[in-house]
Design a protein around this motif. Structure first.
Motif, PDB file in Angstrom:
ATOM      1  N   UNK A   1      60.727  66.009  41.806  1.00  0.00           N
ATOM      2  CA  UNK A   1      62.007  66.456  42.378  1.00  0.00           C
ATOM      3  C   UNK A   1      62.946  65.253  42.426  1.00  0.00           C
ATOM      4  N   UNK A   2      64.244  65.554  42.417  1.00  0.00           N
ATOM      5  CA  UNK A   2      65.195  64.441  42.424  1.00  0.00           C
ATOM      6  C   UNK A   2      66.179  64.534  43.575  1.00  0.00           C
ATOM      7  N   UNK A   3      65.924  65.424  44.510  1.00  0.00           N
ATOM      8  CA  UNK A   3      66.757  65.416  45.717  1.00  0.00           C
ATOM      9  C   UNK A   3      65.916  65.761  46.933  1.00  0.00           C
ATOM     10  N   UNK A   4      66.568  65.825  48.088  1.00  0.00           N
ATOM     11  CA  UNK A   4      65.813  65.919  49.341  1.00  0.00           C
ATOM     12  C   UNK A   4      65.126  67.261  49.557  1.00  0.00           C
TER      13      UNK A   4
ATOM     14  N   UNK B   1      62.758  78.380  66.296  1.00  0.00           N
ATOM     15  CA  UNK B   1      63.170  77.139  66.969  1.00  0.00           C
ATOM     16  C   UNK B   1      64.542  76.682  66.485  1.00  0.00           C
ATOM     17  N   UNK B   2      65.259  76.078  67.387  1.00  0.00           N
ATOM     18  CA  UNK B   2      66.529  75.449  67.007  1.00  0.00           C
ATOM     19  C   UNK B   2      66.233  74.025  66.543  1.00  0.00           C
ATOM     20  N   UNK B   3      66.517  73.786  65.281  1.00  0.00           N
ATOM     21  CA  UNK B   3      66.239  72.479  64.687  1.00  0.00           C
ATOM     22  C   UNK B   3      67.560  71.868  64.225  1.00  0.00           C
ATOM     23  N   UNK B   4      67.706  70.575  64.416  1.00  0.00           N
ATOM     24  CA  UNK B   4      68.879  69.858  63.904  1.00  0.00           C
ATOM     25  C   UNK B   4      68.388  68.729  63.011  1.00  0.00           C
ATOM     26  N   UNK B   5      69.092  68.486  61.929  1.00  0.00           N
ATOM     27  CA  UNK B   5      68.612  67.414  61.043  1.00  0.00           C
ATOM     28  C   UNK B   5      69.566  67.128  59.915  1.00  0.00           C
ATOM     29  N   UNK B   6      69.187  66.153  59.120  1.00  0.00           N
ATOM     30  CA  UNK B   6      70.039  65.755  57.987  1.00  0.00           C
ATOM     31  C   UNK B   6      69.160  65.255  56.853  1.00  0.00           C
ATOM     32  N   UNK B   7      69.560  65.639  55.671  1.00  0.00           N
ATOM     33  CA  UNK B   7      68.825  65.216  54.472  1.00  0.00           C
ATOM     34  C   UNK B   7      69.426  63.925  53.922  1.00  0.00           C
ATOM     35  N   UNK B   8      68.675  63.298  53.053  1.00  0.00           N
ATOM     36  CA  UNK B   8      69.186  62.088  52.392  1.00  0.00           C
ATOM     37  C   UNK B   8      68.556  61.942  51.023  1.00  0.00           C
ATOM     38  N   UNK B   9      69.408  61.693  50.047  1.00  0.00           N
ATOM     39  CA  UNK B   9      68.903  61.424  48.690  1.00  0.00           C
ATOM     40  C   UNK B   9      69.545  60.106  48.271  1.00  0.00           C
ATOM     41  N   UNK B  10      68.776  59.064  48.374  1.00  0.00           N
ATOM     42  CA  UNK B  10      69.363  57.735  48.171  1.00  0.00           C
ATOM     43  C   UNK B  10      68.933  57.154  46.841  1.00  0.00           C
TER      44      UNK B  10
ATOM     45  N   UNK C   1      84.020  56.887  44.011  1.00  0.00           N
ATOM     46  CA  UNK C   1      82.775  57.470  44.537  1.00  0.00           C
ATOM     47  C   UNK C   1      82.816  58.964  44.246  1.00  0.00           C
ATOM     48  N   UNK C   2      81.657  59.599  44.240  1.00  0.00           N
ATOM     49  CA  UNK C   2      81.627  61.035  43.961  1.00  0.00           C
ATOM     50  C   UNK C   2      80.491  61.695  44.733  1.00  0.00           C
ATOM     51  N   UNK C   3      80.580  63.013  44.814  1.00  0.00           N
ATOM     52  CA  UNK C   3      79.523  63.760  45.490  1.00  0.00           C
ATOM     53  C   UNK C   3      78.369  64.002  44.525  1.00  0.00           C
ATOM     54  N   UNK C   4      77.281  64.545  45.073  1.00  0.00           N
ATOM     55  CA  UNK C   4      76.079  64.707  44.261  1.00  0.00           C
ATOM     56  C   UNK C   4      76.201  65.842  43.246  1.00  0.00           C
TER      57      UNK C   4
END
Lengths: 219, 585
Positions: free
Chosen positions: B548-551, B500-509, B340-343
């Motif tokens: 675009x090809x990522x989040x 604002x304090x925002x929390x989140x996570x991206x995803x490129x599937x 496996x590898x990173x993006x």
């Protein structure tokens, strides 16, 4: 016994003289003409009954018939009002739809401020940093992209702008008249100021309006 | 004549008496025939001639948003018909005078109202038939104008029609009904039993003028209108979210996009926006795939947004903390054949678990969360709601594909930690984050609040019990880590909302294409605000963008909708700061 005797004595006093000879309690009574009187009452009553009852019945029938027609009329009216309600409801739906409001706001040059500021009354604190919205914010989304085939009315922004211009013109005209009036009054006041010291001030007169509450004399 | 002459009165009397008796007998006989012998037949004939039976139609209930705004209702439309065999010039009363109206003039007047050529109308009213339809589904406004023409050979049939006053706002959720009024999709279909009323019936006798004869009603069954369905959707927010998604799907030339807004502490879905969408008023104009609700029905591999679940699992099960250190290489060998590898290419990084999320490192999450036994990880995935339909039970809803860990190969067992090999729906991904935001308690999603009858009493839908998925502490730690993603992450920063304090996570599937993966991605950004005490979760997904090809393509719509959400719901800007957690070492 004494009571019966007293009753008989009383009866004897009330009887006409030709029956005075009768001493016993039972006696024959001739069939008087009084019998014919109740019979005539009955006949009249029946006749009235035969006439009045059908008349009343007829009246009731007519009233019912009229009621039915009135009911039919009211039902038609109700249907008509339901149609009016539907038409107005649909117009209201269209004008208050997000699509219409968004479009009208954009045409009027309104922009959404992306820097909201909140005031907390309890401790008088301000949250956020006030910053005026710019025209660049207005182009954030552009045109309406959510279709609405049910929308049959649109806010005529040109009309709104024309109305706004008319109101503005009216306000300006009113202010000009007020300013002119004030200026004239000032001049008059200055002119009469010299004579004011010698002049006897008239007592204010209350002007009655049609016997109602007296109008203010200052008017 | 002889018997009637004077001089023989007895005989004459007997004959007259005989005739009178005969007449009476005949009359009595006819009476018996009418009253007894033919009574039923005569009654039936009379009823057939005078009685009228009509259906009292029940109105279908409305669909309302959370603020009582009508999203669907029933109105009446009219079919305009003529009887050509009686089409003639007619006289119209114009004030106190009468005016003769020619056929051509009447046709022109009808045409002007219906906005069709006069010759078309003229063709339809010419002939000897008794029925000719001029136009179907004319609205009430035009119907009234036609009625005002007082044309004696025009007739109207009123028909109920379902309309959606806000058009495509929540169109994918509402569904639609067919021309016959039958529910075909969406809420219209799933809540059909609530919305449908019961038609009534009335039989009565009428006079020659068509007016009901008093006291002649034989049977009356009152119509019972359908009840209203109340949704959790805020139609204003829904409209805005749809606008944003439509813009970005268009600009990024994507297949589709979705945005789900969830109220963290109630599980209410405030918005479930999709693009492309469907206007239920003219649903047949939309493509078949755009008429459904992808948020509930379409599954895809979530990608890196699932790292949040893996990290929360590791923390809750005691295998890691936000500061747990790891050496994260660019590539990592998982089996003898598989790597496996990173993006992006990078030297081995010294990351904490927080840093792993911030950098969205596949190798890093594999090394940390991989310490958790597979059976445990699988149990957590189940508790987060993977592999099962939500409580909304939307028509055609998918539960995603999770399978059984025992049948997973080593690669799937590993890749499931960063959202490969398993698939989810957009609504499921939103509720992974609702769980984290709600102190580890997963609430059942609520879309339909209940069924509201004419007495305005809301009969709430049955809601399952909440599920404790992770501990409060683990949930708080996970939110703290996600906040660093938005504070410091390359892509995460673009999702931030000033103040604002925002929390989140991206995803490129990657997206499955046959046996392997294709060149297009499903990009997403899922976050919550305010991070110190999350109130709202927003999950944005864009499927197969071409520009675009990522989040990085998912954060602008996230930011736009989040800004509007915080403004609309009067959430004051944050006054506290996030806690300090190292992201590398």
């Amino acid at each position: 016994m004494s009571a019966n005797r007293a009753m008989r004595a009383a009866n004897a006093q009330r009887l006409p003289s030709r029956f005075e000879s009768i001493q016993v309690g039972l006696r024959s009574v001739p069939l008087s003409n009084r019998r014919s009187r109740p019979a005539s009452v009955i006949v009249v009553t029946l006749l009235i009954g035969f006439i009045v009852v059908p008349l009343l019945s007829l009246q009731l029938n007519i009233a019912t018939e009229q009621g039915v027609y009135e009911l039919a009329g009211l039902k038609a009216q109700k249907k008509d009002l339901a149609i009016t309600s539907q038409i107005l409801g649909q117009q209201l739906d269209s004008l208050s739809s997000d699509q219409n409001l968004s479009s009208a706001a954009t045409q009027l040059g309104m922009v959404s401020n992306t820097n909201p500021v909140f005031l907390r009354i309890a401790d008088q604190r301000i949250f956020g940093h006030p910053k005026a919205a710019t025209a660049a914010d207005a182009t954030h989304l552009g045109s309406n992209l959510v279709p609405n085939a049910a929308q049959n009315k649109h806010t005529r922004v040109a009309n709104l702008l024309a109305q706004e211009a008319a109101v503005k013109a009216q306000i300006i005209a009113t202010r000009k008249i007020a300013a002119l009036k004030l200026s004239t009054e000032t001049q008059l006041a200055q002119k009469s100021a010299g004579n004011l010291a010698n002049a006897k001030r008239p007592a204010p007169v209350a002007v009655k309006v049609a016997d109602g509450i007296p109008a203010s004399p200052t008017n | 004549m002889k018997g009637l002459l004077p001089g023989n009165p007895d005989r004459r009397f007997r004959r007259v008496r005989g005739l009178a008796i005969l007449a009476v007998v005949l009359i009595l006989w006819r009476l018996v025939v009418y009253q007894v012998v033919d009574a039923n037949q005569l009654k039936e004939d009379l009823q057939a001639k005078l009685s009228e039976t009509r259906t009292l139609p029940a109105m279908r209930g409305k669909i309302l948003d959370s603020k009582g705004r009508v999203l669907a209702k029933t109105v009446f439309e009219y079919d305009v018909n003529a009887a050509p065999d009686i089409v003639n010039p007619f006289v119209r009363l114009n004030g106190t005078t009468t005016v003769e109206v020619s056929i051509a003039q009447a046709a022109a007047e009808i045409a002007a109202i219906l906005n069709i050529p006069a010759k078309v109308v003229l063709a339809k009213i010419t002939g000897t038939s008794k029925y000719s339809n001029i136009m179907k589904k004319v609205d009430a406004e035009r119907y009234r104008r036609l009625q005002a023409l007082e044309i004696p050979w025009l007739f109207y049939d009123s028909l109920p029609r379902r309309i959606y006053p806000s058009g495509a706002v929540a169109g994918n959720l509402l569904g639609f009904v067919g021309v016959d009024g039958s529910a075909l999709a969406g809420i219209e279909r799933t809540m059909n039993s609530c919305l449908t009323g019961v038609d009534g019936k009335e039989s009565y006798e009428k006079g020659v003028d068509g007016i009901k004869i008093p006291a002649s009603v034989q049977t009356t069954q009152a119509a019972r209108d359908g009840s209203d369905v109340v949704l959790s959707i805020d139609s204003d927010l829904q409209y805005y979210a749809q606008q944003v998604m439509a813009k970005y799907v268009r600009d990024e030339r994507a297949d589709w996009g979705s945005a789900v807004v969830v109220e963290v502490k109630t599980g209410k879905i405030l918005a479930a926006a999709e693009a492309p969408t469907v206007d239920p008023n003219v649903f047949w104009k939309a493509k078949a795939e755009d008429r459904k609700s992808r948020i509930f029905q379409v599954t895809f591999e979530p990608g890196s947004t699932l790292k949040t679940v893996a990290a929360a699992t590791a923390v809750d099960s005691g295998y890691a903390t936000p500061s747990t250190k790891v050496r994260a290489p660019y590539r990592l060998k998982v089996t003898n054949q598989d790597w496996i590898q990173d993006s992006h290419v990078h030297p081995t990084e010294h990351l904490t678990l927080t840093g792993v999320l911030k950098e969205s490192s596949n190798t890093g999450i594999s090394l940390i969360a991989g310490q958790v036994p597979l059976a445990t990880r699988f149990a957590y995935l189940k508790r987060f709601g993977l592999g099962e339909r939500t409580a909304v039970n939307f028509e055609g809803e998918s539960g995603g594909i999770l399978g059984n860990y025992k049948s997973w190969d080593a690669l799937t067992a590993n890749n499931s930690m960063f959202g490969q090999g398993i698939s989810v729906t957009p609504i499921q991904t939103a509720f992974f984050y609702q769980t984290v935001a709600n102190q580890g308690l997963r609430l059942p999603p609520r879309l339909v609040m209940g069924c509201q009858g004419s007495d305005s009493k809301l009969v709430s839908t049955v809601v399952p019990q909440p599920t404790r998925v992770i501990s409060k502490q683990a949930a708080r730690s996970t939110v703290d880590m996600l906040e660093k993603v938005v504070e410091q992450g390359g892509i995460g920063r673009t999702a931030g909302v000033a103040g604002y304090r925002i929390a989140g996570k991206s995803g490129t599937a990657q997206i499955k294409d046959g046996d392997g993966y294709g060149s297009r991605y499903a990009i997403s950004f899922i976050g919550m605000a305010p991070a110190n005490d999350p109130e709202y979760v927003l999950a944005v997904t864009i499927y197969k963008p071409r520009t675009v090809s990522n989040s990085i393509g998912a954060t602008p719509p996230f930011k736009a909708i989040m800004e509007q959400l915080l403004r609309m719901y009067r959430v004051p800007p944050s006054t506290t700061k996030s806690i300090k957690i190292a992201t590398n070492w």
